[in-house]
Design an enzyme around this catalytic site. Structure first.
Site, short mmCIF file in Angstrom:
data_model
loop_
_atom_site.label_atom_id
_atom_site.label_comp_id
_atom_site.label_asym_id
_atom_site.label_seq_id
_atom_site.Cartn_x
_atom_site.Cartn_y
_atom_site.Cartn_z
N ASN A 11 0.73 -1.20 -0.04
CA ASN A 11 0.02 -0.03 0.10
C ASN A 11 0.89 1.19 -0.01
O ASN A 11 1.42 1.73 0.92
CB ASN A 11 -0.76 -0.04 1.17
CG ASN A 11 -1.74 1.28 1.27
OD1 ASN A 11 -1.74 2.02 0.40
ND2 ASN A 11 -2.37 1.45 2.50
N LYS A 13 0.29 4.22 -0.27
CA LYS A 13 -0.64 5.51 0.39
C LYS A 13 -0.34 6.50 -0.66
O LYS A 13 -0.07 6.45 -1.92
CB LYS A 13 -0.02 5.84 1.86
CG LYS A 13 -0.06 4.39 2.61
CD LYS A 13 0.02 4.48 4.05
CE LYS A 13 -0.11 3.38 4.79
NZ LYS A 13 -0.04 3.20 6.22
N HIS A 97 -9.58 1.23 4.97
CA HIS A 97 -8.15 1.66 5.61
C HIS A 97 -8.44 2.80 6.96
O HIS A 97 -9.18 3.68 6.83
CB HIS A 97 -7.24 2.26 4.71
CG HIS A 97 -5.85 1.99 5.41
ND1 HIS A 97 -5.35 3.07 6.31
CD2 HIS A 97 -4.71 1.20 4.97
CE1 HIS A 97 -4.11 2.72 6.53
NE2 HIS A 97 -3.77 1.54 6.08
N GLU A 99 -6.75 4.94 7.90
CA GLU A 99 -6.75 6.39 7.46
C GLU A 99 -7.98 6.82 6.79
O GLU A 99 -8.11 7.99 6.95
CB GLU A 99 -5.18 6.34 6.57
CG GLU A 99 -3.95 6.42 7.50
CD GLU A 99 -3.14 5.60 6.59
OE1 GLU A 99 -2.80 5.41 5.76
OE2 GLU A 99 -2.20 5.03 7.38
N GLU A 169 -4.95 -4.56 10.67
CA GLU A 169 -4.19 -3.59 11.11
C GLU A 169 -4.25 -2.80 12.29
O GLU A 169 -5.31 -1.72 12.31
CB GLU A 169 -4.11 -2.62 9.77
CG GLU A 169 -4.02 -3.29 8.44
CD GLU A 169 -3.49 -2.18 7.47
OE1 GLU A 169 -2.46 -2.40 6.81
OE2 GLU A 169 -4.00 -1.07 7.11
N GLY A 175 2.84 2.53 10.79
CA GLY A 175 3.68 3.81 10.72
C GLY A 175 4.29 4.13 11.76
O GLY A 175 5.40 5.19 11.68
N SER A 215 3.82 -1.82 10.47
CA SER A 215 5.15 -1.93 10.85
C SER A 215 5.64 -3.40 10.50
O SER A 215 6.69 -3.88 10.88
CB SER A 215 5.39 -1.39 12.08
OG SER A 215 5.20 -0.24 12.34
P1 13P Z 1 3.11 0.52 7.76
O1 13P Z 1 3.68 -0.77 7.22
O2 13P Z 1 4.00 1.86 6.95
O3 13P Z 1 3.09 0.78 9.23
O4 13P Z 1 1.67 0.88 7.24
C1 13P Z 1 0.69 -0.42 7.29
C2 13P Z 1 -0.40 -0.04 6.55
O5 13P Z 1 -1.03 0.90 6.92
C3 13P Z 1 -0.81 -0.65 5.32
O6 13P Z 1 -1.96 -0.50 4.85
#
Ligand code: 13P
Length: 256
Positions: A11, A13, A97, A99, A169, A175, A215
């Protein structure tokens, strides 16, 4: 040997211009080669989908989007439909997601509309669920996950469910560099599989893939992927560089 095929999905982003994305894909395709032991997907931003699709031609790596609107067309400024994604040969779409839930106010009901529309258009939803730190600390993790599953999968029947990928997640692990322990992750993954067995049936639950996200990187992937109910990863940061993403694919190949 796991009965489910691992899926490693990147992903990206809001990262990578279209041309930077093509460079990254070229490196990934060259390193991953024609293997089909592990399913691999990249999910660039909308602006990079078309060029990514061309760069992936002839490879076994699939294309995914990061979001879509549930309606087929119309006055929805700034939005993208499932049909538009299909026309670029996307196979997957990330939905719900954290976010999107946190910054764009997406509710389980709205996400459910998207899941339904994606399935109708033969896109495989990667439905994201997970608790915040506050929810975990107040002992609500499994309740939160259950509510998100109930809402996100409302009205979905067993024949469609097998086309859905779930991604657990934990929001506090995204992150942050704070990865869930293998025990924490496996506990929730097993809970999800149990819930799916009740909601659909055991055979369907046994076929559905549940990815871990938060992560995940080459150093912690082997331990996570060795867990009974972890069927791959949804990768943020570590998917932005060919080396770390390819090492994650290799970790899945070794764990399979
Ligand atoms: P990270 O791997 O940067 O923690 O992000 C995970 C994520 O949100 C994947 O959709």
């Amino acid at each position: 040997m796991k009965s489910r095929k691992f899926l490693i999905a990147g992903n990206w982003k809001m990262n990578k211009t279209a041309s930077d994305g093509v460079d990254l894909i070229k490196d990934i395709v060259a390193a991953v080669g024609p293997q089909t032991e592990v399913d691999v997907a990249v999910c660039p931003p909308f602006t990079g989908l078309e060029s990514a699709s061309k760069a992936l031609e002839g490879s076994a790596i699939k294309l995914g989007a990061q979001n879509m609107h549930p309606k087929a067309s119309g006055a929805f400024t700034g939005e993208i439909s499932a049909e538009m994604l299909r026309s670029l040969f996307a196979s997957y779409v990330i939905l719900g997601h954290s976010e999107r839930r946190q910054y764009f106010g997406e509710t389980d009901a709205f996400i459910n509309e998207k899941v339904t529309a994606a399935l109708k258009n033969l896109l495989k939803p990667i439905l994201c669920i997970g608790e915040t730190l506050q929810e975990r600390e107040s002992g609500k993790t499994l309740d939160v996950v259950k509510t998100q599953l109930e809402g996100g999968l409302a009205g979905v029947d067993a024949s469609n469910a097998v086309n859905i990928v779930l991604a657990y997640e934990p929001v506090w692990a995204i992150g942050t560099g704070k990865v869930a322990t293998t025990e924490q992750a496996q506990e929730v993954h097993a809970f999800i599989r149990g819930w799916l067995a009740t909601r659909f049936d055991k055979a369907v639950a046994g076929k559905m893939r549940i990815l871990y996200g938060g992560s995940m990187k080459p150093s912690n992937a082997p331990e996570l992927l060795a867990q009974e109910d972890i069927d791959g990863g949804l990768i943020g940061g570590a998917s932005l560089e060919a080396k770390s993403f390819v090492d994650l694919v290799k970790a899945a190949m070794s764990a399979g």
